[in-house]
Design a protein around this motif. Structure first.
Motif, PDB file in Angstrom:
ATOM      1  N   ARG A   5       1.295  -1.003  -0.167  1.00  0.00           N
ATOM      2  CA  ARG A   5       0.460   0.159   0.164  1.00  0.00           C
ATOM      3  C   ARG A   5       1.111   1.403  -0.185  1.00  0.00           C
ATOM      4  O   ARG A   5       0.838   2.033  -0.646  1.00  0.00           O
ATOM      5  CB  ARG A   5      -0.441   0.267   1.180  1.00  0.00           C
ATOM      6  N   ALA A   6       2.117   1.718   1.049  1.00  0.00           N
ATOM      7  CA  ALA A   6       2.470   2.735   0.873  1.00  0.00           C
ATOM      8  C   ALA A   6       3.667   2.532  -0.578  1.00  0.00           C
ATOM      9  O   ALA A   6       3.616   3.481  -1.396  1.00  0.00           O
ATOM     10  CB  ALA A   6       3.677   2.299   1.562  1.00  0.00           C
ATOM     11  N   ILE A   7       3.957   1.338  -1.298  1.00  0.00           N
ATOM     12  CA  ILE A   7       4.927   1.872  -2.345  1.00  0.00           C
ATOM     13  C   ILE A   7       3.118   2.095  -3.265  1.00  0.00           C
ATOM     14  O   ILE A   7       3.968   3.108  -4.336  1.00  0.00           O
ATOM     15  CB  ILE A   7       4.491   0.512  -3.403  1.00  0.00           C
ATOM     16  N   ILE A   8       2.175   1.727  -3.028  1.00  0.00           N
ATOM     17  CA  ILE A   8       1.049   2.168  -4.653  1.00  0.00           C
ATOM     18  C   ILE A   8       0.876   3.470  -4.067  1.00  0.00           C
ATOM     19  O   ILE A   8       0.666   3.923  -5.186  1.00  0.00           O
ATOM     20  CB  ILE A   8       0.226   1.123  -4.358  1.00  0.00           C
ATOM     21  N   PHE A   9       0.542   3.927  -2.624  1.00  0.00           N
ATOM     22  CA  PHE A   9       0.845   5.653  -2.533  1.00  0.00           C
ATOM     23  C   PHE A   9       1.795   6.271  -3.337  1.00  0.00           C
ATOM     24  O   PHE A   9       2.120   7.158  -3.786  1.00  0.00           O
ATOM     25  CB  PHE A   9       0.397   5.730  -1.135  1.00  0.00           C
ATOM     26  N   GLY A  10       3.102   5.860  -3.416  1.00  0.00           N
ATOM     27  CA  GLY A  10       3.922   6.352  -3.504  1.00  0.00           C
ATOM     28  C   GLY A  10       4.522   6.970  -4.887  1.00  0.00           C
ATOM     29  O   GLY A  10       5.001   7.794  -4.963  1.00  0.00           O
ATOM     30  N   ARG A  40       1.938   6.631  -7.097  1.00  0.00           N
ATOM     31  CA  ARG A  40       0.830   7.519  -7.716  1.00  0.00           C
ATOM     32  C   ARG A  40       0.612   9.053  -6.855  1.00  0.00           C
ATOM     33  O   ARG A  40      -0.014  10.074  -7.667  1.00  0.00           O
ATOM     34  CB  ARG A  40      -1.086   7.011  -6.306  1.00  0.00           C
ATOM     35  N   THR A  41       2.029   9.004  -5.748  1.00  0.00           N
ATOM     36  CA  THR A  41       1.998  10.318  -6.001  1.00  0.00           C
ATOM     37  C   THR A  41       3.401  11.093  -6.391  1.00  0.00           C
ATOM     38  O   THR A  41       4.308  12.057  -5.706  1.00  0.00           O
ATOM     39  CB  THR A  41       1.952  10.824  -4.178  1.00  0.00           C
ATOM     40  N   ALA A  42       4.299   9.769  -7.241  1.00  0.00           N
ATOM     41  CA  ALA A  42       5.450  10.261  -7.581  1.00  0.00           C
ATOM     42  C   ALA A  42       6.733  10.086  -7.228  1.00  0.00           C
ATOM     43  O   ALA A  42       7.628   9.784  -7.960  1.00  0.00           O
ATOM     44  CB  ALA A  42       5.482  11.785  -8.724  1.00  0.00           C
ATOM     45  N   ILE A  43       6.509   9.644  -5.597  1.00  0.00           N
ATOM     46  CA  ILE A  43       7.799   9.776  -5.033  1.00  0.00           C
ATOM     47  C   ILE A  43       7.478   8.808  -3.760  1.00  0.00           C
ATOM     48  O   ILE A  43       6.874   8.520  -2.882  1.00  0.00           O
ATOM     49  CB  ILE A  43       8.679  11.480  -4.793  1.00  0.00           C
ATOM     50  N   ILE A  44       8.854   7.743  -3.916  1.00  0.00           N
ATOM     51  CA  ILE A  44       8.558   6.716  -2.245  1.00  0.00           C
ATOM     52  C   ILE A  44       9.817   7.279  -2.072  1.00  0.00           C
ATOM     53  O   ILE A  44      11.087   7.713  -2.266  1.00  0.00           O
ATOM     54  CB  ILE A  44       8.392   5.605  -2.539  1.00  0.00           C
ATOM     55  N   ASP A  45       9.767   7.693  -0.755  1.00  0.00           N
ATOM     56  CA  ASP A  45      10.659   8.091   0.180  1.00  0.00           C
ATOM     57  C   ASP A  45      11.542   6.814   0.572  1.00  0.00           C
ATOM     58  O   ASP A  45      10.877   6.309   2.364  1.00  0.00           O
ATOM     59  CB  ASP A  45      10.623   9.285   1.244  1.00  0.00           C
ATOM     60  N   ARG A  46      12.906   6.858   0.559  1.00  0.00           N
ATOM     61  CA  ARG A  46      12.912   5.324   1.204  1.00  0.00           C
ATOM     62  C   ARG A  46      13.415   5.617   2.393  1.00  0.00           C
ATOM     63  O   ARG A  46      13.427   3.949   2.572  1.00  0.00           O
ATOM     64  CB  ARG A  46      14.359   5.163   0.398  1.00  0.00           C
ATOM     65  N   GLN A  47      13.660   6.319   2.697  1.00  0.00           N
ATOM     66  CA  GLN A  47      13.949   6.429   4.726  1.00  0.00           C
ATOM     67  C   GLN A  47      12.792   6.595   4.795  1.00  0.00           C
ATOM     68  O   GLN A  47      12.463   5.187   6.333  1.00  0.00           O
ATOM     69  CB  GLN A  47      14.936   8.052   5.063  1.00  0.00           C
ATOM     70  N   GLU A  78      13.122   6.286 -11.409  1.00  0.00           N
ATOM     71  CA  GLU A  78      14.324   6.656 -11.226  1.00  0.00           C
ATOM     72  C   GLU A  78      14.554   6.583 -10.051  1.00  0.00           C
ATOM     73  O   GLU A  78      14.043   6.425  -9.035  1.00  0.00           O
ATOM     74  CB  GLU A  78      14.868   7.855 -11.803  1.00  0.00           C
ATOM     75  N   ILE A  79      15.606   5.584  -9.054  1.00  0.00           N
ATOM     76  CA  ILE A  79      16.209   4.990  -8.673  1.00  0.00           C
ATOM     77  C   ILE A  79      17.732   6.219  -7.592  1.00  0.00           C
ATOM     78  O   ILE A  79      18.356   6.030  -8.620  1.00  0.00           O
ATOM     79  CB  ILE A  79      16.438   4.155  -8.097  1.00  0.00           C
ATOM     80  N   ASN A  80      17.536   6.940  -6.846  1.00  0.00           N
ATOM     81  CA  ASN A  80      18.727   7.373  -5.881  1.00  0.00           C
ATOM     82  C   ASN A  80      18.618   6.816  -4.620  1.00  0.00           C
ATOM     83  O   ASN A  80      17.903   6.106  -4.518  1.00  0.00           O
ATOM     84  CB  ASN A  80      19.012   8.824  -6.547  1.00  0.00           C
ATOM     85  N   GLY A  81      19.910   7.672  -3.936  1.00  0.00           N
ATOM     86  CA  GLY A  81      19.947   7.047  -2.845  1.00  0.00           C
ATOM     87  C   GLY A  81      18.686   7.239  -2.195  1.00  0.00           C
ATOM     88  O   GLY A  81      18.835   6.795  -0.775  1.00  0.00           O
ATOM     89  N   SER A  82      18.050   7.988  -1.934  1.00  0.00           N
ATOM     90  CA  SER A  82      17.270   8.175  -0.810  1.00  0.00           C
ATOM     91  C   SER A  82      15.728   7.620  -1.579  1.00  0.00           C
ATOM     92  O   SER A  82      14.922   7.753  -0.747  1.00  0.00           O
ATOM     93  CB  SER A  82      17.175  10.038  -0.774  1.00  0.00           C
ATOM     94  N   GLU A  83      15.801   8.256  -2.774  1.00  0.00           N
ATOM     95  CA  GLU A  83      14.594   8.508  -3.267  1.00  0.00           C
ATOM     96  C   GLU A  83      14.041   7.537  -4.907  1.00  0.00           C
ATOM     97  O   GLU A  83      15.060   6.565  -5.727  1.00  0.00           O
ATOM     98  CB  GLU A  83      13.788   9.568  -3.936  1.00  0.00           C
ATOM     99  N   ILE A  84      12.671   6.513  -5.346  1.00  0.00           N
ATOM    100  CA  ILE A  84      12.052   6.135  -5.687  1.00  0.00           C
ATOM    101  C   ILE A  84      11.484   6.997  -6.606  1.00  0.00           C
ATOM    102  O   ILE A  84      10.246   7.313  -5.924  1.00  0.00           O
ATOM    103  CB  ILE A  84      11.839   5.001  -5.815  1.00  0.00           C
ATOM    104  N   LYS A  85      11.305   7.624  -7.906  1.00  0.00           N
ATOM    105  CA  LYS A  85      10.174   8.690  -8.989  1.00  0.00           C
ATOM    106  C   LYS A  85       9.881   7.820  -9.535  1.00  0.00           C
ATOM    107  O   LYS A  85      10.514   7.013 -10.059  1.00  0.00           O
ATOM    108  CB  LYS A  85      11.772   9.422  -9.062  1.00  0.00           C
ATOM    109  N   LEU A  86       8.738   7.806  -9.250  1.00  0.00           N
ATOM    110  CA  LEU A  86       8.278   8.015 -11.517  1.00  0.00           C
ATOM    111  C   LEU A  86       8.629   8.580 -12.007  1.00  0.00           C
ATOM    112  O   LEU A  86       8.896  10.325 -11.939  1.00  0.00           O
ATOM    113  CB  LEU A  86       6.898   8.024 -11.242  1.00  0.00           C
TER     114      LEU A  86
END
Length: 131
Positions: A54-59, A61-68, A96-104
């Protein structure tokens, strides 16, 4: 990620439980007039796996998953949990994946819902939404 739902048929998520407001205007206002939440139904408390998805889906849909934030909430990096899926999506240029985020990526904003649905909803959830 907890969030509130305001309005008819709005969804909310709190403490690993999903809520849906009533779809009927008169019941919605009647509940509010009685100082009650206009909740139509609530799910059983989600398992950790369901809550992570659910957290991944929400992330997505809002374009960013904050990995921390994800690590803080679940004790695991989302890349560790869903490495195969994220590698596939990155290889296709969807994220795109970087050190702190996964971005759509920008080109995929309009299809975020479909991407999340295809890769992270359970088969039961997919069938329920298709009805």
């Amino acid at each position: 990620c907890n969030y509130i739902g305001v309005g008819l048929s709005a969804n909310a998520y709190y403490n690993r439980t999903l809520y849906e407001n009533t779809k009927e205007l008169d019941k919605y206002f009647h509940s509010l007039d009685k100082d009650r939440l206009p909740i139509y139904c609530a799910s059983k408390k989600l398992t950790k796996d369901q809550a992570m998805k659910r957290a991944i889906i929400f992330g997505l849909r809002t374009a960013i998953i904050d990995r921390q934030d994800f690590r803080t909430q679940f004790g695991q990096d989302p890349l560790e949990v869903y490495r195969e899926i994220f590698d596939k999506l990155a290889g296709q240029g969807i994220i795109e994946i970087n050190g702190s985020e996964i971005k759509l990526t920008r080109d995929y904003f309009p299809t975020a819902y479909d991407i999340a649905r295809e890769h992270f909803w359970s088969e039961e959830g997919k069938r329920r939404k298709e009805k």
